[in-house]
Design a protein around this motif. Sequence first.
Motif, mmCIF file in Angstrom:
data_model
loop_
_atom_site.group_PDB
_atom_site.id
_atom_site.type_symbol
_atom_site.label_atom_id
_atom_site.label_comp_id
_atom_site.label_asym_id
_atom_site.label_seq_id
_atom_site.Cartn_x
_atom_site.Cartn_y
_atom_site.Cartn_z
ATOM 1 N N ALA A 1 49.268 38.609 38.891
ATOM 2 C CA ALA A 1 50.066 39.090 37.755
ATOM 3 C C ALA A 1 49.268 39.057 36.457
ATOM 4 O O ALA A 1 49.199 40.053 35.729
ATOM 5 C CB ALA A 1 51.338 38.251 37.622
ATOM 6 N N VAL A 2 48.655 37.923 36.154
ATOM 7 C CA VAL A 2 47.902 37.800 34.903
ATOM 8 C C VAL A 2 46.680 38.711 34.937
ATOM 9 O O VAL A 2 46.346 39.356 33.942
ATOM 10 C CB VAL A 2 47.514 36.328 34.628
ATOM 11 C CG1 VAL A 2 46.599 36.220 33.420
ATOM 12 C CG2 VAL A 2 48.764 35.485 34.419
ATOM 13 N N GLY A 3 46.040 38.807 36.087
ATOM 14 C CA GLY A 3 44.872 39.682 36.220
ATOM 15 C C GLY A 3 45.212 41.139 35.970
ATOM 16 O O GLY A 3 44.485 41.846 35.271
ATOM 17 N N VAL A 4 46.323 41.593 36.529
ATOM 18 C CA VAL A 4 46.744 42.992 36.331
ATOM 19 C C VAL A 4 47.100 43.235 34.870
ATOM 20 O O VAL A 4 46.688 44.236 34.285
ATOM 21 C CB VAL A 4 47.926 43.357 37.260
ATOM 22 C CG1 VAL A 4 48.578 44.662 36.847
ATOM 23 C CG2 VAL A 4 47.449 43.446 38.709
ATOM 24 N N LEU A 5 47.847 42.321 34.260
ATOM 25 C CA LEU A 5 48.212 42.481 32.843
ATOM 26 C C LEU A 5 46.974 42.480 31.953
ATOM 27 O O LEU A 5 46.848 43.313 31.058
ATOM 28 C CB LEU A 5 49.167 41.365 32.406
ATOM 29 C CG LEU A 5 50.580 41.435 32.962
ATOM 30 C CD1 LEU A 5 51.354 40.179 32.601
ATOM 31 C CD2 LEU A 5 51.299 42.670 32.486
ATOM 32 N N GLU A 6 46.066 41.565 32.223
ATOM 33 C CA GLU A 6 44.838 41.485 31.432
ATOM 34 C C GLU A 6 44.012 42.762 31.592
ATOM 35 O O GLU A 6 43.540 43.335 30.611
ATOM 36 C CB GLU A 6 44.025 40.266 31.868
ATOM 37 C CG GLU A 6 42.793 40.024 31.045
ATOM 38 C CD GLU A 6 42.060 38.760 31.456
ATOM 39 O OE1 GLU A 6 41.362 38.203 30.601
ATOM 40 O OE2 GLU A 6 42.178 38.330 32.630
#
Length: 186
Positions: A149-154
């Motif tokens: 999740a954080v990787g995709v948002l970043e």
Amino acid sequence: MDRRIQKSRQAIIDAFMRLMSEKEFESITINQIAEEANVNRGTVYLHFKDKYDLRDQLMEAQINQLLYECMTEDNMVHLPSKTALLRTFEYLEQHASFYSLMLKSKGNTVFRNQVETMFRQRLSEHLDSINLDGELNRDITVQFLISAAVGVLEWWIIRSMPYPALVMVEQFWILLNQGVGSEKSK
């Protein structure tokens, strides 16, 4: 809060954000922030202990606002619905300058860690409320989903949001459901 105090505080925050867009966090000084905000150094210290406190309060306020705007009380314990995910991506679009600045700076690990902590708390609450598949290790599941999740948002924010929020939500939803909720292939 008194209007003058609020105005000074906002001027300091705005000055800090302008300086962050021009230089690395570590090279920014309280004197530079005060000068950019057109306040004296003491005024900065009335609002913040130091530049780290300023950064941390700003990040915390943004993350709390993100939660408030995007997560309804119905899904505070459960994983967000597609509607909540769409609100989240749209919120990030509206506040792209802040999130982009925080994620593109060399000190982005502090911000990324705060976002991960928020996700970890929400995901842990969700997993506590359901029966996790017995074959899935809770710690590994939490770490996998947070990283994704954080990787995709970043990735989306750093690349100047190359896809519309709706496309991101649809793709993320498909990946989330295939990775976590799909039938096991044997």
